[in-house]
Design a protein around this motif. Structure first.
Motif, short mmCIF file in Angstrom:
data_model
loop_
_atom_site.label_atom_id
_atom_site.label_comp_id
_atom_site.label_asym_id
_atom_site.label_seq_id
_atom_site.Cartn_x
_atom_site.Cartn_y
_atom_site.Cartn_z
N GLY A 126 0.82 -1.20 0.00
CA GLY A 126 0.00 0.00 0.00
C GLY A 126 0.86 1.25 0.00
N TRP A 127 0.22 2.37 -0.30
CA TRP A 127 0.94 3.64 -0.31
C TRP A 127 -0.04 4.78 -0.09
CZ3 TRP A 127 0.93 -0.04 -4.04
CH2 TRP A 127 0.15 0.20 -5.18
N TRP A 128 0.47 5.79 0.61
CA TRP A 128 -0.28 7.03 0.76
C TRP A 128 -0.23 7.76 -0.56
CZ3 TRP A 128 -3.76 8.67 4.00
CH2 TRP A 128 -3.88 8.00 5.21
N SER A 129 -1.38 8.20 -1.01
CA SER A 129 -1.52 8.81 -2.32
C SER A 129 -2.03 10.23 -2.18
CB SER A 129 -2.53 8.00 -3.15
OG SER A 129 -2.17 6.64 -3.18
N ALA A 130 -1.26 11.19 -2.66
CA ALA A 130 -1.67 12.59 -2.67
C ALA A 130 -2.07 12.95 -4.09
CB ALA A 130 -0.54 13.48 -2.17
N VAL A 131 -3.30 13.42 -4.25
CA VAL A 131 -3.84 13.74 -5.57
C VAL A 131 -3.83 15.25 -5.77
CG1 VAL A 131 -5.85 13.50 -7.10
CG2 VAL A 131 -5.27 11.66 -5.49
N TYR A 132 -3.34 15.66 -6.94
CA TYR A 132 -3.17 17.07 -7.29
C TYR A 132 -3.79 17.34 -8.66
CZ TYR A 132 0.48 17.50 -3.71
OH TYR A 132 1.18 17.54 -2.53
N GLU A 133 -3.90 18.64 -8.98
CA GLU A 133 -4.29 19.06 -10.32
C GLU A 133 -3.42 20.25 -10.71
OE1 GLU A 133 -8.21 20.71 -12.70
OE2 GLU A 133 -8.49 19.27 -11.07
N VAL A 134 -3.07 20.30 -12.00
CA VAL A 134 -2.27 21.42 -12.51
C VAL A 134 -2.70 21.71 -13.95
CG1 VAL A 134 -0.31 20.10 -13.46
CG2 VAL A 134 0.07 22.40 -12.54
N ARG A 135 -2.52 22.94 -14.35
CA ARG A 135 -2.80 23.35 -15.73
C ARG A 135 -1.48 23.47 -16.47
NH1 ARG A 135 -6.83 28.00 -17.85
NH2 ARG A 135 -5.86 28.31 -19.87
N CYS A 136 -1.47 22.96 -17.69
CA CYS A 136 -0.28 23.05 -18.54
C CYS A 136 -0.70 23.57 -19.91
CB CYS A 136 0.39 21.68 -18.68
SG CYS A 136 1.85 21.72 -19.73
N ASP A 137 -0.34 24.82 -20.18
CA ASP A 137 -0.67 25.44 -21.46
C ASP A 137 0.47 25.31 -22.47
OD1 ASP A 137 -3.18 26.32 -20.62
OD2 ASP A 137 -2.33 28.11 -19.70
N ARG A 138 1.54 24.67 -22.08
CA ARG A 138 2.72 24.56 -22.94
C ARG A 138 2.66 23.28 -23.76
NH1 ARG A 138 7.13 26.70 -18.68
NH2 ARG A 138 5.77 28.28 -17.87
N PRO A 139 3.37 23.25 -24.87
CA PRO A 139 3.48 21.99 -25.62
C PRO A 139 4.22 20.97 -24.75
CG PRO A 139 4.32 23.84 -26.91
CD PRO A 139 4.05 24.35 -25.54
N VAL A 140 3.71 19.75 -24.70
CA VAL A 140 4.34 18.73 -23.88
C VAL A 140 5.27 17.87 -24.75
CG1 VAL A 140 2.48 18.69 -22.19
CG2 VAL A 140 2.40 17.12 -24.12
N ARG A 141 6.33 17.41 -24.12
CA ARG A 141 7.30 16.52 -24.76
C ARG A 141 7.57 15.37 -23.78
NH1 ARG A 141 8.42 21.49 -25.51
NH2 ARG A 141 9.95 21.78 -23.88
N PRO A 142 6.61 14.45 -23.66
CA PRO A 142 6.74 13.40 -22.66
C PRO A 142 8.01 12.57 -22.83
CG PRO A 142 4.53 13.43 -23.56
CD PRO A 142 5.37 14.35 -24.41
N GLN A 143 8.48 12.09 -21.70
CA GLN A 143 9.68 11.26 -21.65
C GLN A 143 9.42 9.97 -22.41
OE1 GLN A 143 10.32 10.67 -17.47
NE2 GLN A 143 12.50 10.98 -17.71
N ALA A 144 10.18 9.71 -23.46
CA ALA A 144 9.99 8.51 -24.28
C ALA A 144 10.23 7.24 -23.47
CB ALA A 144 10.91 8.56 -25.49
#
Length: 183
Positions: A126-144
């Motif tokens: 098990g794990w303690w889970s902290a849930v967040y929200e954020v706005r991203c208006d920039r182009p994303v370049r996810p880690q391949a």
């Protein structure tokens, strides 16, 4: 608490040092990620729901090479919280790292919960889970190395996919809790 461990500076993710916590989210010790997983010790994770300027949600499929939940879909960026690292710092670090952007606003904390992964040999404890929200208006370049596919989906599109795609179990649990809180 000592020095914060930046997971990106470690060559082996299993060597990353994590805080071990109790059922009240109090730190009781430290161990490597590999030991935490092997012994199913309680630890900390963050989940960050990322929305673009149109309110759509960042959804991705994990790479097949991921140690945990390979090739499954997720509607959160996130990961483990390093030893001595705050939930808030981990949320920002993980979001920027997985999206391939810098300079995001601090993610907004929404709630925490204890996720228990069930019983049996496949369980991770098990794990303690902290849930967040954020706005991203920039182009994303996810880690391949982390993300095989990604898109921003409307909530309606995401809801349609919940039954069609195989989701990361803890991410799905966090999303269902978030959805229940919104209604």
């Amino acid at each position: 608490m000592g020095q914060v461990t930046d997971p990106r500076s470690l060559p082996d993710p299993g060597a990353e040092i994590l805080d071990v916590v109790d059922r009240h989210d109090r730190v009781t010790g430290r161990a490597t990620r590999a030991e935490v997983y092997a012994r199913k010790l309680l630890h900390r994770c963050v989940f960050v729901l990322v929305r673009d300027g149109e309110g759509r949600i960042f959804v991705h499929r994990r790479t097949a090479s991921k140690l945990i939940f390979p090739s499954l879909y997720d509607m959160f960026t996130g990961g483990v919280v390093g030893a001595g690292e705050s939930y808030d710092d981990a949320a920002l670090r993980e979001a920027e790292e997985e999206l391939g952007v810098s300079g995001l606003a601090r993610p907004v904390p929404l709630f925490t919960f204890l996720h228990e992964d069930g019983e049996g040999p496949a369980s991770r404890g098990g794990w303690w889970s902290a849930v967040y929200e954020v706005r991203c208006d920039r182009p994303v370049r996810p880690q391949a190395s982390e993300i095989a596919w990604h898109a921003f989906l409307t909530e309606r599109e995401l809801e349609r996919r919940l039954e069609e795609w195989e989701w990361v179990p803890d991410g799905l649990a966090a999303y269902l809790r978030l959805r229940a809180r919104s209604h």
